[in-house]
Design a protein around this motif. Structure first.
Motif, PDB file in Angstrom:
ATOM      1  N   SER A 130       0.824  -1.214   0.000  1.00 34.07           N
ATOM      2  CA  SER A 130       0.000   0.000   0.000  1.00 34.07           C
ATOM      3  C   SER A 130       0.855   1.260   0.000  1.00 34.07           C
ATOM      4  CB  SER A 130      -0.930   0.001   1.221  1.00 34.07           C
ATOM      5  OG  SER A 130      -1.810  -1.101   1.178  1.00 34.07           O
TER       6      SER A 130
ATOM      7  N   GLY B 291      -6.292  -6.431  -4.767  1.00 34.11           N
ATOM      8  CA  GLY B 291      -7.737  -6.433  -4.966  1.00 34.11           C
ATOM      9  C   GLY B 291      -8.261  -7.825  -5.273  1.00 34.11           C
TER      10      GLY B 291
ATOM     11  N   GLN C 133     -10.953  -7.967   4.236  1.00 36.39           N
ATOM     12  CA  GLN C 133     -11.058  -6.586   4.720  1.00 36.39           C
ATOM     13  C   GLN C 133     -10.189  -6.372   5.954  1.00 36.39           C
ATOM     14  OE1 GLN C 133     -15.292  -5.981   5.213  1.00 36.39           O
ATOM     15  NE2 GLN C 133     -15.555  -5.296   3.104  1.00 36.39           N
TER      16      GLN C 133
ATOM     17  N   ASN D  68      -8.446  -4.980  -0.785  1.00 30.76           N
ATOM     18  CA  ASN D  68      -9.637  -4.396  -1.388  1.00 30.76           C
ATOM     19  C   ASN D  68     -10.541  -5.539  -1.844  1.00 30.76           C
ATOM     20  OD1 ASN D  68     -11.536  -2.810  -2.732  1.00 30.76           O
ATOM     21  ND2 ASN D  68     -10.316  -2.743  -4.620  1.00 30.76           N
TER      22      ASN D  68
ATOM     23  N   SER E 259      -7.017  -2.749 -10.916  1.00 32.52           N
ATOM     24  CA  SER E 259      -7.087  -2.723  -9.452  1.00 32.52           C
ATOM     25  C   SER E 259      -7.497  -4.078  -8.875  1.00 32.52           C
ATOM     26  CB  SER E 259      -8.084  -1.656  -8.985  1.00 32.52           C
ATOM     27  OG  SER E 259      -9.421  -2.043  -9.283  1.00 32.52           O
TER      28      SER E 259
END
Length: 287
Positions: free
Chosen positions: A26, A33, A57, A62, A89
């Motif tokens: 990140s 994702g 989560q 994601n 993504s």
């Protein structure tokens, strides 16, 4: 003394490592994702997907759950997969079983890009597994999680006599390939195998994935064997149990996995781990 392989605790350890990897990614602008597509309202599938989503989560992935109605056509599902295949993504795509009768499961599996096939079921990835390819590729999550168990508990498969009970494409076949790649001598037995005890009684390691109660009893195994139970069944009392007569084996085998708390948690932990793998591999390929 039998060692109980604690999949629940090992999954916690793997998830913590995955969370740290997500945090590092990140910082570079790459957030792993994962999209899970579910068609229809099968209650068992719904619970499983909720668990996946909650775990993802919590780890900072994601996570998207796409719920489609039972009457969704094959063309509509494939079009949705195309969208996610093109979405940078999204690094992992999973279509939850079972699918309605109007949808061809093989077509769906083949339609997901091999580089986003987080379940490891695409023929390209299966082929790489069987070839013991040295490149990066996803592998079916349950077998991969079991290999992590072997590694964590210091169970060396090299030269061992291994029996895989079950020949499914989800567990049996990829599990056999992974153990073969690790240097084991592997025998796959199944419902058509004659006198299966002739094989299991000589095995150093047994993995059972039949989904049938009492597949493996205490007289079917040798002293000190490693027994991995992938099965999930409801017994006569309505309790979740595996394929293996667990209590009877505790004083005989060297290692054993319980149900619940064994292989199950490792499957979801490996799915999360592999989502991050796909993100990292994609980032390297784009450099």
């Amino acid at each position: 003394m039998t060692t109980i392989i604690n999949g629940k605790e090992l999954a916690k350890k793997i998830n913590e490592q995955t969370k740290q990897r997500v945090e590092q990614l990140s910082k570079t602008g790459n957030v792993p994702g994962l999209v899970v597509v579910i068609v229809g309202d099968d209650q068992a599938s719904q619970r499983y997907v909720r668990n996946k989503n909650k775990t993802a989560q919590r780890l900072g992935i994601n996570s998207i759950v796409k719920q489609l109605p039972e009457e969704t056509t094959e063309a509509e599902l494939l079009a949705l997969i195309d969208e996610y295949n093109s979405d940078d993504s999204i690094h992992g795509i999973l279509v939850q079983d079972p699918l309605p009768a109007q949808i061809d499961e093989k077509k769906v599996t083949h339609h997901i890009l091999p580089s986003k096939d987080v379940d490891g079921f695409h023929p390209v990835n299966v082929g790489k597994l069987y070839l013991n390819d040295s490149s990066n590729y996803p592998v079916a999550c349950t077998p991969k999680g079991i290999m992590t168990m072997f590694s964590e508990y210091g169970i060396d498969l090299n030269g061992k006599n291994v029996v895989m009970i079950g020949r499914s494409s989800i567990v049996g076949k990829p599990m056999a390939a992974l153990m073969l790649n690790a240097g084991a001598t592997v025998t796959i037995i199944h419902r058509n195998t004659r006198q299966p005890r002739n094989f299991t009684q000589k095995a150093d390691v047994i993995v059972s994935a039949t989904g049938s109660l009492h597949t493996l009893g205490v007289d079917d195994v040798k002293e000190g064997a490693v027994v991995i139970d992938v099965g999930q069944n409801m017994n006569e009392d309505g309790h979740l149990v595996g394929d293996v007569d667990y209590e009877d084996m505790l004083d005989k085998v060297g290692y054993i996995t319980p149900v619940p708390g064994g292989v199950g948690p490792m499957t979801i932990a490996t799915l999360m781990q592999q989502t991050v793998d796909l993100c990292e591999w994609g980032a390297k390929d784009s450099e």
